[in-house]
Design a protein around this motif. Structure first.
Motif, mmCIF file in Angstrom:
data_model
loop_
_atom_site.group_PDB
_atom_site.id
_atom_site.type_symbol
_atom_site.label_atom_id
_atom_site.label_comp_id
_atom_site.label_asym_id
_atom_site.label_seq_id
_atom_site.Cartn_x
_atom_site.Cartn_y
_atom_site.Cartn_z
ATOM 1 N N PHE A 44 0.817 -1.215 0.000
ATOM 2 C CA PHE A 44 0.000 0.000 0.000
ATOM 3 C C PHE A 44 0.855 1.270 0.000
ATOM 4 C CE2 PHE A 44 -2.349 3.385 2.169
ATOM 5 C CZ PHE A 44 -3.459 3.480 1.343
ATOM 6 N N LEU A 45 1.774 1.393 0.945
ATOM 7 C CA LEU A 45 2.597 2.602 1.028
ATOM 8 C C LEU A 45 3.555 2.698 -0.148
ATOM 9 C CD1 LEU A 45 3.439 2.712 4.851
ATOM 10 C CD2 LEU A 45 1.737 4.048 3.610
ATOM 11 N N ASN A 46 4.034 1.559 -0.623
ATOM 12 C CA ASN A 46 4.954 1.573 -1.758
ATOM 13 C C ASN A 46 4.290 2.081 -3.030
ATOM 14 O OD1 ASN A 46 7.348 0.474 -0.520
ATOM 15 N ND2 ASN A 46 6.323 -1.500 -0.447
ATOM 16 N N VAL A 47 2.992 1.773 -3.183
ATOM 17 C CA VAL A 47 2.282 2.143 -4.411
ATOM 18 C C VAL A 47 1.616 3.506 -4.289
ATOM 19 C CG1 VAL A 47 0.395 1.513 -5.953
ATOM 20 C CG2 VAL A 47 1.922 -0.259 -5.079
ATOM 21 N N PHE A 48 0.814 3.676 -3.246
ATOM 22 C CA PHE A 48 -0.036 4.863 -3.165
ATOM 23 C C PHE A 48 0.632 6.051 -2.483
ATOM 24 C CE2 PHE A 48 -3.067 1.315 -3.501
ATOM 25 C CZ PHE A 48 -3.746 1.720 -4.642
ATOM 26 N N VAL A 49 1.714 5.815 -1.759
ATOM 27 C CA VAL A 49 2.480 6.911 -1.160
ATOM 28 C C VAL A 49 3.838 7.033 -1.851
ATOM 29 C CG1 VAL A 49 3.240 7.921 1.052
ATOM 30 C CG2 VAL A 49 1.273 6.418 1.001
#
Length: 317
Positions: A64-69
């Motif tokens: 999640f953080l790797n993609v959307f942040v």
């Protein structure tokens, strides 16, 4: 007058292969933790109340953080600016922190804590198409905290992946670079095979079901992985002293304008699309394969793990 070229540490076969073993071992332990809960979906539902939706949100939280942040892009910038040693130890530490949170979320200590009750009211978003977060209303508190820990772990393990690749290039430039990269990836795949055999057995040890038990073992392995990265840093520092560099060699500073060269490259987009298609098929399959085999064949988690573990072994070969 004739000059002789000084032999560097990486020119010695034992040294560069030792560096590879340290880097690959850290990734081996990271991949074990990444899939340690994949064979335990049945136990998560019966012991912790995780339905398929809660498990799916947890499984997807790793990226999640790797993609959307865009954390993985920042990780690349950190690697360029700070070098392999710093980024390796940082990624190992982040993996360990995220893993520890994930482990605590599935313990009895968390279930009986005030934090568990507070997590019940944390990010209760509706389960609808626009909710791309790992959280939704009615999601068990343990699943919410596990997802937070897994997100943090995901930042560390993906950062470690690009750092290890960079380290291999550094030590094997002009040598057996492709072989070294293949061996490192094969060792990581063996980690997936090991966890599908070991995780259900550890969780059901002496017929006493505990989903936190295999997580605890995996967290200890992450500690060893961090030690591997720290040990590698000493070898890396010695190599750079031999190369006559004052401190770690770093790449040119990152500039926003550099992005135009990346995103305008047709080859980049073709390779990126191939990776997306591959990973979108493989990783979700790994998360659900064990439970799928259980439901369709009527077998136990341990038996399903014995069937599925040949898949990552084939990838390693």
């Amino acid at each position: 007058m004739a000059t002789t070229t000084q032999q560097l540490l990486r020119d010695k076969a034992w040294a560069r292969w030792t560096a590879l073993v340290l880097l690959a071992s850290a990734m081996f332990f990271g991949y074990i933790f990444m899939d340690v809960l994949s064979p335990l979906q049945e136990y998560l539902q019966s012991e912790k109340g995780w339905g398929p939706m809660a498990y799916g949100r947890f499984a997807g939280s790793e990226t999640f953080l790797n993609v959307f942040v865009f954390f993985l892009i920042f990780a690349g910038i950190i690697l360029d600016k700070m070098g392999v040693r710093f980024t390796a130890i940082l990624s190992g530490s982040v993996m360990l922190i995220g893993g520890a949170i994930n482990f605590y979320a599935l313990t009895d200590a968390f279930a009986n804590s005030s934090l568990s009750r507070a997590m019940e009211d944390f990010v209760n978003l509706p389960d609808t198409w626009w909710n791309i977060t790992p959280f939704f209303k009615g999601m068990p508190a343990s699943a919410k905290l596990s997802a937070i820990g897994f997100m943090i772990f995901g930042c560390g393990v993906e950062m470690a992946g690009i750092t290890v690749s960079r380290g291999i290039v550094k030590w094997f430039e002009g040598k057996e670079m492709a072989l070294a990269m293949g061996i490192e990836m094969a060792i990581a795949r063996v980690g997936v095979a090991v966890v599908f055999l070991g995780s259900p057995a550890i969780a059901a040890f002496h017929n006493n079901i505990s989903v936190s038990r295999p997580l605890g073992v995996a967290v200890l392995l992450l500690c060893i992985g961090l030690i591997c990265f720290i040990s590698y840093s000493f070898m890396d520092r010695k190599l750079e002293k031999e190369m006559g560099t004052n401190g770690e060699v770093k790449d040119d500073p990152f500039k926003i304008s550099d992005l135009k060269y990346i995103f305008s490259s047709k080859v980049f987009w073709i390779v990126a699309l191939l990776c997306v298609l591959y990973y979108s098929a493989i990783f979700p399959f790994q998360k659900y394969a064990n439970n799928m085999l259980q439901c369709n064949l009527g077998i136990t988690a341990e038996q399903a793990g014995q069937v599925f573990f040949v898949f990552p072994l084939g990838a390693a070969a």
